[in-house]
Design a protein around this motif. Structure first.
Motif, PDB file in Angstrom:
ATOM      1  N   VAL A 160       0.594  -1.161   0.164  1.00 28.35           N
ATOM      2  CA  VAL A 160       0.050  -0.059   0.160  1.00 28.35           C
ATOM      3  C   VAL A 160       0.630   1.289  -0.164  1.00 28.35           C
ATOM      4  O   VAL A 160       1.721   0.678   0.699  1.00 28.35           O
ATOM      5  N   PRO A 161       0.731   2.440  -1.018  1.00 28.13           N
ATOM      6  CA  PRO A 161       1.374   2.982  -0.741  1.00 28.13           C
ATOM      7  C   PRO A 161       1.029   4.092   0.536  1.00 28.13           C
ATOM      8  O   PRO A 161       0.110   4.137   1.664  1.00 28.13           O
ATOM      9  N   TYR A 162       2.592   4.645   0.761  1.00 27.83           N
ATOM     10  CA  TYR A 162       2.532   5.185   2.044  1.00 27.83           C
ATOM     11  C   TYR A 162       1.561   6.304   2.499  1.00 27.83           C
ATOM     12  O   TYR A 162       0.686   6.450   3.284  1.00 27.83           O
ATOM     13  N   THR A 163       0.776   7.454   1.638  1.00 25.52           N
ATOM     14  CA  THR A 163       0.506   8.169   1.419  1.00 25.52           C
ATOM     15  C   THR A 163      -1.129   7.373   1.514  1.00 25.52           C
ATOM     16  O   THR A 163      -1.704   7.962   2.302  1.00 25.52           O
ATOM     17  N   GLN A 164      -1.474   6.733   1.543  1.00 29.83           N
ATOM     18  CA  GLN A 164      -2.744   6.295   1.382  1.00 29.83           C
ATOM     19  C   GLN A 164      -3.340   5.281   2.531  1.00 29.83           C
ATOM     20  O   GLN A 164      -3.847   5.296   2.940  1.00 29.83           O
ATOM     21  N   PHE A 165      -1.719   4.489   3.638  1.00 27.82           N
ATOM     22  CA  PHE A 165      -1.808   4.739   4.484  1.00 27.82           C
ATOM     23  C   PHE A 165      -2.114   5.309   5.533  1.00 27.82           C
ATOM     24  O   PHE A 165      -3.303   5.134   6.620  1.00 27.82           O
ATOM     25  N   VAL A 166      -1.886   6.031   5.394  1.00 27.00           N
ATOM     26  CA  VAL A 166      -2.065   7.388   6.721  1.00 27.00           C
ATOM     27  C   VAL A 166      -2.929   8.174   5.940  1.00 27.00           C
ATOM     28  O   VAL A 166      -3.573   8.795   7.037  1.00 27.00           O
ATOM     29  N   GLU A 167      -3.547   8.370   4.522  1.00 29.63           N
ATOM     30  CA  GLU A 167      -5.281   8.409   4.926  1.00 29.63           C
ATOM     31  C   GLU A 167      -5.828   7.508   5.355  1.00 29.63           C
ATOM     32  O   GLU A 167      -6.946   8.546   5.948  1.00 29.63           O
ATOM     33  N   ASP A 168      -5.972   6.786   5.045  1.00 28.43           N
ATOM     34  CA  ASP A 168      -6.869   5.636   5.854  1.00 28.43           C
ATOM     35  C   ASP A 168      -6.770   5.932   7.294  1.00 28.43           C
ATOM     36  O   ASP A 168      -7.712   6.121   8.009  1.00 28.43           O
TER      37      ASP A 168
ATOM     38  N   ALA B 115      -5.986   8.222   9.298  1.00 29.53           N
ATOM     39  CA  ALA B 115      -6.816   9.039   9.703  1.00 29.53           C
ATOM     40  C   ALA B 115      -8.071  10.018   9.510  1.00 29.53           C
ATOM     41  O   ALA B 115      -8.939   9.677  10.683  1.00 29.53           O
ATOM     42  N   ALA B 116      -8.103   9.294   8.604  1.00 31.91           N
ATOM     43  CA  ALA B 116     -10.347   8.662   8.533  1.00 31.91           C
ATOM     44  C   ALA B 116     -10.910   8.053   9.589  1.00 31.91           C
ATOM     45  O   ALA B 116     -11.639   8.360   9.768  1.00 31.91           O
ATOM     46  N   ARG B 117     -10.134   7.018  10.027  1.00 31.86           N
ATOM     47  CA  ARG B 117      -9.951   6.121  10.661  1.00 31.86           C
ATOM     48  C   ARG B 117     -10.104   6.888  12.290  1.00 31.86           C
ATOM     49  O   ARG B 117     -11.342   6.608  13.193  1.00 31.86           O
ATOM     50  N   VAL B 118      -9.161   7.341  12.405  1.00 34.38           N
ATOM     51  CA  VAL B 118      -9.437   8.022  14.016  1.00 34.38           C
ATOM     52  C   VAL B 118     -10.133   9.327  13.461  1.00 34.38           C
ATOM     53  O   VAL B 118     -11.109   9.630  14.803  1.00 34.38           O
ATOM     54  N   VAL B 119     -10.429  10.385  12.685  1.00 28.83           N
ATOM     55  CA  VAL B 119     -11.234  11.304  12.996  1.00 28.83           C
ATOM     56  C   VAL B 119     -12.701   9.981  13.158  1.00 28.83           C
ATOM     57  O   VAL B 119     -13.635  10.915  13.329  1.00 28.83           O
ATOM     58  N   SER B 120     -13.592   9.634  12.009  1.00 28.16           N
ATOM     59  CA  SER B 120     -14.532   8.741  12.896  1.00 28.16           C
ATOM     60  C   SER B 120     -14.527   7.889  14.027  1.00 28.16           C
ATOM     61  O   SER B 120     -15.453   8.895  14.528  1.00 28.16           O
TER      62      SER B 120
END
Length: 90
Positions: free
Chosen positions: A11-19, A21-26
């Motif tokens: 998985v690209p690092y940026t996609q991993f970090v965005e995923d 972050a989205a989970r944390v916000v949720s």
């Protein structure tokens, strides 16, 4: 581009970090309305009596004793709810 290698795929690092972050916000939005403490009766209703009793028996959570009642920290209960636990290892 940096990749993170998992057993089943890369998985690209940026996609991993965005995923992440989205989970944390949720999770923050979900837990935002939770009170700091819940009574034992309410903890049994939300998380299940057997779960709360097992967590207490295994010393994963300790109740706060108030005059005439037991209360639990909601954040600790939520954490235990989200952690995958192996009950066969004692």
């Amino acid at each position: 581009m940096t990749f993170i290698q998992f057993a089943d795929k890369s998985v690209p690092y940026t996609q991993f970090v965005e995923d992440v972050a989205a989970r944390v916000v949720s999770l923050l939005k979900t837990d935002n309305a939770d009170p700091d403490f819940v009574s034992q009766r309410r903890a049994f209703e939300i998380f299940g009596r057997r779960n709360v009793e097992r967590w207490r028996r295994c010393d994963k959570i300790k109740p706060c004793k108030r005059p005439g009642r037991l209360e639990y920290r909601t954040a600790e209960l939520r954490l235990l709810q989200r952690v995958e636990q192996d009950y066969f290892n004692r």
